[in-house]
Enzyme design. Structure first.
Site, mmCIF file in Angstrom:
data_model
loop_
_atom_site.group_PDB
_atom_site.id
_atom_site.type_symbol
_atom_site.label_atom_id
_atom_site.label_comp_id
_atom_site.label_asym_id
_atom_site.label_seq_id
_atom_site.Cartn_x
_atom_site.Cartn_y
_atom_site.Cartn_z
ATOM 1 N N ASN A 9 37.676 33.116 41.783
ATOM 2 C CA ASN A 9 39.070 33.108 41.591
ATOM 3 C C ASN A 9 39.914 33.187 43.087
ATOM 4 O OD1 ASN A 9 41.766 33.523 40.934
ATOM 5 N ND2 ASN A 9 41.515 35.558 40.378
ATOM 6 N N TRP A 10 40.171 31.989 43.396
ATOM 7 C CA TRP A 10 40.835 31.745 44.908
ATOM 8 C C TRP A 10 42.214 32.523 45.003
ATOM 9 C CZ3 TRP A 10 39.928 26.078 46.448
ATOM 10 C CH2 TRP A 10 38.616 25.842 46.646
ATOM 11 N N LYS A 11 42.663 33.008 43.793
ATOM 12 C CA LYS A 11 43.941 33.346 43.456
ATOM 13 C C LYS A 11 45.033 32.367 44.465
ATOM 14 C CE LYS A 11 42.008 37.907 43.179
ATOM 15 N NZ LYS A 11 42.384 39.198 43.277
ATOM 16 N N HIS A 96 44.664 37.592 33.587
ATOM 17 C CA HIS A 96 44.392 38.603 34.974
ATOM 18 C C HIS A 96 45.270 39.609 34.972
ATOM 19 C CE1 HIS A 96 43.401 39.420 39.113
ATOM 20 N NE2 HIS A 96 42.204 38.730 38.847
ATOM 21 N N GLU A 98 46.881 40.651 37.468
ATOM 22 C CA GLU A 98 47.935 40.420 38.528
ATOM 23 C C GLU A 98 48.956 39.405 37.661
ATOM 24 O OE1 GLU A 98 45.451 38.422 41.559
ATOM 25 O OE2 GLU A 98 44.595 40.319 41.965
ATOM 26 N N GLU A 168 37.567 43.561 34.150
ATOM 27 C CA GLU A 168 38.021 43.746 35.358
ATOM 28 C C GLU A 168 38.794 45.091 35.590
ATOM 29 O OE1 GLU A 168 37.859 40.034 38.043
ATOM 30 O OE2 GLU A 168 39.943 39.952 36.955
ATOM 31 N N GLY A 174 40.140 43.920 44.499
ATOM 32 C CA GLY A 174 40.644 43.691 46.022
ATOM 33 C C GLY A 174 40.652 45.111 46.559
ATOM 34 N N SER A 214 35.945 43.620 43.287
ATOM 35 C CA SER A 214 34.958 44.008 44.479
ATOM 36 C C SER A 214 33.692 43.655 44.353
ATOM 37 C CB SER A 214 35.425 45.318 44.787
ATOM 38 O OG SER A 214 36.731 45.519 45.244
ATOM 39 N N GLY A 235 36.939 37.516 43.423
ATOM 40 C CA GLY A 235 37.981 37.076 44.201
ATOM 41 C C GLY A 235 37.571 37.066 45.501
ATOM 42 N N GLY A 236 38.009 37.909 46.143
ATOM 43 C CA GLY A 236 38.057 37.789 48.023
ATOM 44 C C GLY A 236 36.559 37.220 48.283
HETATM 45 C C1 PEP Z 1 39.794 39.211 40.650
HETATM 46 O O1 PEP Z 1 40.840 38.814 41.244
HETATM 47 O O2 PEP Z 1 39.511 38.729 39.810
HETATM 48 C C2 PEP Z 1 38.630 40.230 41.440
HETATM 49 C C3 PEP Z 1 37.585 40.399 41.028
HETATM 50 O O3 PEP Z 1 39.118 40.064 42.773
HETATM 51 P P1 PEP Z 1 38.040 40.811 43.945
HETATM 52 O O4 PEP Z 1 36.811 40.366 43.927
HETATM 53 O O5 PEP Z 1 38.708 40.681 45.255
HETATM 54 O O6 PEP Z 1 38.087 42.110 43.850
#
Ligand code: PEP
Length: 251
Positions: A9-11, A96, A98, A168, A174, A214, A235-236
């Site tokens: 997930n590049w966001k 999500h 966010e 999640e 994050g 994470s 994500g990251g």
């Molecule tokens: C996400 O936003 O779906 C996510 C899991 O982010 P991160 O891996 O950066 O915690």
């Protein structure tokens, strides 16, 4: 048959040129590999058509990070499920945390988005999870139950079979904090149990439930080793081809 999946997930990261460069690098890294999981990258809308074309002969599939809750028409700035589908994307991340938190996506809005995604032959990757205060109050089970009941348990069994779930915990997204493999397995098993109660044992057995929060090259193998954790939503660590590839290799 239940699928293992690693989905990025590049966001809201990467210009078009940077996104094309990242997708190209990942494609090259996976060109001689046979991953033991399906690989998906979730990109901003502006990348979808170019990246889908670029990846059409590769093992990597493409997801949008959102779609509109309306079919079409006078909704300036929105992107419909039909438009997403026309880019070549096959999946759509919905719900999500966010989007729930910053864009006020309610259970009702998400129910519409899921319905439209499915109607346009996109597979929703539907995210659920509790915030820190809810985990501290041991309310995580009731939170995820309400999220499922509010937005996806209205679907028919056939429709639900096209959904991927992403657990999640918001406190882990994050933040560098990860649910322990035990914590994640426990709630994934609970979620699968809810699916079994609603749709029966077979659909629950076949349902892919991803962990997100994470997840990285160091902790992925420990998480994925659990019977109810069928991969990760990343994500990251999906923003660097080497890091993402290392998570894929954890399978
Ligand atoms: C996400 O936003 O779906 C996510 C899991 O982010 P991160 O891996 O950066 O915690």
């Amino acid at each position: 048959m239940r699928k293992n999946i690693v989905a990025g997930n590049w966001k809201m990261n990467k210009t078009l040129q940077e996104g094309v460069a990242l997708a190209t690098e990942l494609k090259e890294k996976l060109s001689n590999a046979t991953p033991n999981c399906e690989v998906i990258i979730g990109t901003p809308f502006i990348h979808l058509a170019t990246v889908s074309e670029l990846l059409k002969d590769s093992v990597i599939k493409v997801a949008a990070e959102n779609c509109a809750d309306k079919e079409s028409g006078a909704y300036t700035g929105e992107v419909s499920a039909a438009m997403v589908k026309s880019t070549g994307a096959q999946y759509c991340i919905l719900g999500h945390s966010e989007r729930r938190a910053y864009y006020h996506e309610t259970f009702d809005i998400l129910r519409e988005k899921v319905k439209l995604a499915l109607a346009h032959d996109l597979k929703p990757i539907f995210c659920i999870g509790e915030v820190k205060e809810e985990r501290e109050a041991n309310k995580q089970n009731e939170v995820v139950k309400a999220q499922l009941e509010g937005s996806v348990f209205n679907l028919s069994a056939e429709e639900f079979s096209n959904i991927v779930l992403g657990y999640e915990p918001v406190w882990a997204i994050g933040t560098g904090l990860t649910a322990t493999p035990e914590q994640a397995q426990e709630i994934h098993a609970y979620i699968r149990g809810l699916v079994a109660e609603k749709y029966g044992k077979q659909i629950a057995e076949d349902c892919t439930i991803l962990y997100g929060g994470s997840c990285n090259a160091k902790n992925a193998a420990g998480l994925f080793a659990n019977p109810d954790i069928d991969g990760g939503l990343i994500g990251g660590a999906s923003l660097k081809a080497d890091d993402f590839k290392a998570i894929i290799d954890a399978f």
